[in-house]
Design an enzyme around this catalytic site. Structure first.
Site, PDB file in Angstrom:
ATOM      1  N   GLU A 197       0.831  -1.212   0.000  1.00 53.98           N
ATOM      2  CA  GLU A 197       0.000   0.000   0.000  1.00 53.98           C
ATOM      3  C   GLU A 197       0.865   1.262   0.000  1.00 53.98           C
ATOM      4  OE1 GLU A 197      -3.182   0.385  -0.555  1.00 53.98           O
ATOM      5  OE2 GLU A 197      -3.311  -1.775  -0.800  1.00 53.98           O
ATOM      6  N   CYS A 206     -12.634   3.097 -14.716  1.00 53.35           N
ATOM      7  CA  CYS A 206     -12.992   4.497 -14.501  1.00 53.35           C
ATOM      8  C   CYS A 206     -11.714   5.336 -14.473  1.00 53.35           C
ATOM      9  CB  CYS A 206     -13.797   4.669 -13.220  1.00 53.35           C
ATOM     10  SG  CYS A 206     -14.637   6.260 -13.161  1.00 53.35           S
ATOM     11  N   CYS A 256     -16.827   3.067 -19.886  1.00 52.00           N
ATOM     12  CA  CYS A 256     -18.158   3.026 -19.256  1.00 52.00           C
ATOM     13  C   CYS A 256     -19.023   1.848 -19.728  1.00 52.00           C
ATOM     14  CB  CYS A 256     -18.879   4.352 -19.475  1.00 52.00           C
ATOM     15  SG  CYS A 256     -17.955   5.748 -18.804  1.00 52.00           S
ATOM     16  N   CYS A 306     -18.604  -1.026 -17.518  1.00 51.19           N
ATOM     17  CA  CYS A 306     -18.570  -0.750 -16.079  1.00 51.19           C
ATOM     18  C   CYS A 306     -19.788  -1.326 -15.357  1.00 51.19           C
ATOM     19  CB  CYS A 306     -18.493   0.760 -15.862  1.00 51.19           C
ATOM     20  SG  CYS A 306     -18.483   1.209 -14.121  1.00 51.19           S
ATOM     21  N   CYS A 350     -24.633   5.149 -12.765  1.00 48.95           N
ATOM     22  CA  CYS A 350     -23.652   6.240 -12.746  1.00 48.95           C
ATOM     23  C   CYS A 350     -24.249   7.510 -13.355  1.00 48.95           C
ATOM     24  CB  CYS A 350     -22.409   5.811 -13.524  1.00 48.95           C
ATOM     25  SG  CYS A 350     -21.225   7.149 -13.708  1.00 48.95           S
TER      26      CYS A 350
HETATM   27  S1  SF4 Z   1     -19.908   4.335 -15.806  1.00 45.35           S
HETATM   28 FE1  SF4 Z   1     -19.346   5.889 -14.311  1.00 45.35          FE
HETATM   29  S2  SF4 Z   1     -18.181   4.807 -12.742  1.00 45.35           S
HETATM   30 FE2  SF4 Z   1     -18.265   3.498 -14.549  1.00 45.35          FE
HETATM   31  S3  SF4 Z   1     -16.408   3.956 -15.734  1.00 45.35           S
HETATM   32 FE3  SF4 Z   1     -18.036   5.294 -16.510  1.00 45.35          FE
HETATM   33  S4  SF4 Z   1     -17.831   7.167 -15.340  1.00 45.35           S
HETATM   34 FE4  SF4 Z   1     -16.712   5.598 -14.222  1.00 45.35          FE
END
Ligand code: SF4
Length: 346
Positions: free
Chosen positions: A35, A190, A197, A200, A206
């Protein structure tokens, strides 16, 4: 919002990272070490350093007992050298104040040198499954986008993000999977530019993606030009050895070896500008300023006269490369080796 945590953990189990050198272990020592190394440093870079460090210092007692120079030497090239100093100080404190055992809560971990709130939470989550929220730069980006949080994420906005991160903590899922999932999502999907996206797990909820504002969030800091500093590096060498100076323990490159600085120091060494060969200048960017480095190669017949001053060390070029030198100095030493290779071959 339990679905947030479940989206993250489900995605991590199927698509997250599972083969990093520090994963799969709940021992707080490697968890802590990784970390700290990962602060401001890419996973690919840390993946090379972490196993070497573990091989030299397999536990916190070995690290605490080592001289700081040995730590710097293994850290050289990772940058942000205050981390190496704090790492050593932390190991010493864990041994001296905690009997060699890391404290088991994020709050107690955050009392140790070099461990901030987010790092403490990550260690506590990975090593002890504590329900503690992380909020590094990547997680800030995910939350700002997912919840359409406006404003540069510092100060009150950062406080808001901490409260949000805490409210999102899952009650019943594995904290290490959730924490790793947040990290993985911020590092692989992200990302700052061109986030992925459509892949995601948070896409359906989102707000930034739904509202077409992904590139606007997080609100960027107003860019100011970093101040510029200048330094002349004197690369005094006989072709085999090089003169280096131990820097003061605090400040930039604190405690590391760098060449003596400043043309005015030539007089201290009984040298004149006639002895100098100008090498191409280069710039090293620190967090708060840019350092313009002007290197001068200064060939001498023999080095013995120069090393009586405290802090000055005369090392072979090979040993200097193995010692704790910052990355730009390491590159300069290689250039010196190439320029003087005829002497070393004799
Ligand atoms: S959907 Fe939202 S959280 Fe997911 S990668 Fe795109 S901006 Fe980021």
């Amino acid at each position: 919002m339990t679905s947030f945590a479940h989206c993250i953990t489900h995605w991590q189990r199927h698509f997250g990272r599972h083969d990093l050198p520090w994963q799969g272990c709940r021992d707080p020592y490697p968890v802590w070490l990784s970390e700290i190394m990962l602060q401001q440093t890419q996973v690919t870079t840390v993946s090379g350093y972490f196993p070497r460090f573990m091989a030299h210092f397999p536990d916190v007692r070995a690290l605490a007992a080592a001289p700081l120079d040995a730590v710097f030497s293994l850290w050289a090239g990772l940058g942000y050298y205050a981390r190496a100093r704090n790492l050593h100080a932390c190991a010493v404190k864990v041994v001296a104040a905690h009997g060699g055992k890391f404290p088991e809560t994020a709050a107690a971990l955050a009392e140790l040198p070099g461990i901030g709130r987010s790092t403490a939470a990550a260690i506590a989550a990975f090593a002890y499954s504590e329900r503690a929220a992380i909020l590094d730069g990547n997680v800030k980006r995910v939350l700002c986008r997912c919840f359409a949080i406006e404003g540069v994420p510092v100060g009150t906005v950062e406080k808001e993000l901490w409260a949000l991160a805490s409210s999102l903590l899952p009650a019943s899922v594995d904290m290490s999977v959730y924490t790793q999932g947040l990290m993985d999502l911020g590092a692989t999907l992200c990302i700052a530019r061109k986030p992925r996206c459509p892949e995601c797990p948070l896409a359906t909820s989102c707000l930034a993606w739904q509202q077409g504002r992904v590139q606007d969030l997080p609100t960027p800091k107003i860019k100011t030009r970093k101040p510029q500093r200048r330094s002349e590096f004197l690369l005094i060498t006989d072709g085999k050895n090089i003169l280096l100076q131990r820097r003061p323990p605090t400040g930039i490159w604190g405690g590391l070896l760098t060449p003596p600085e400043g043309l005015e120091r030539l007089l201290d060494f009984g040298l004149s500008a006639r002895n100098l060969q100008t090498l191409p200048p280069r710039t090293h960017v620190f967090t708060h300023f840019r350092l313009e480095i002007h290197p001068y190669l200064c060939r001498v017949e023999q080095m013995l006269l120069f090393v009586s001053e405290p802090g000055l060390e005369c090392l072979t070029l090979e040993d200097a490369l193995q010692a704790g030198v910052p990355a730009p100095v390491s590159r300069l030493l290689r250039e010196v080796m190439a320029l003087t290779s005829d002497k070393r071959d004799i």
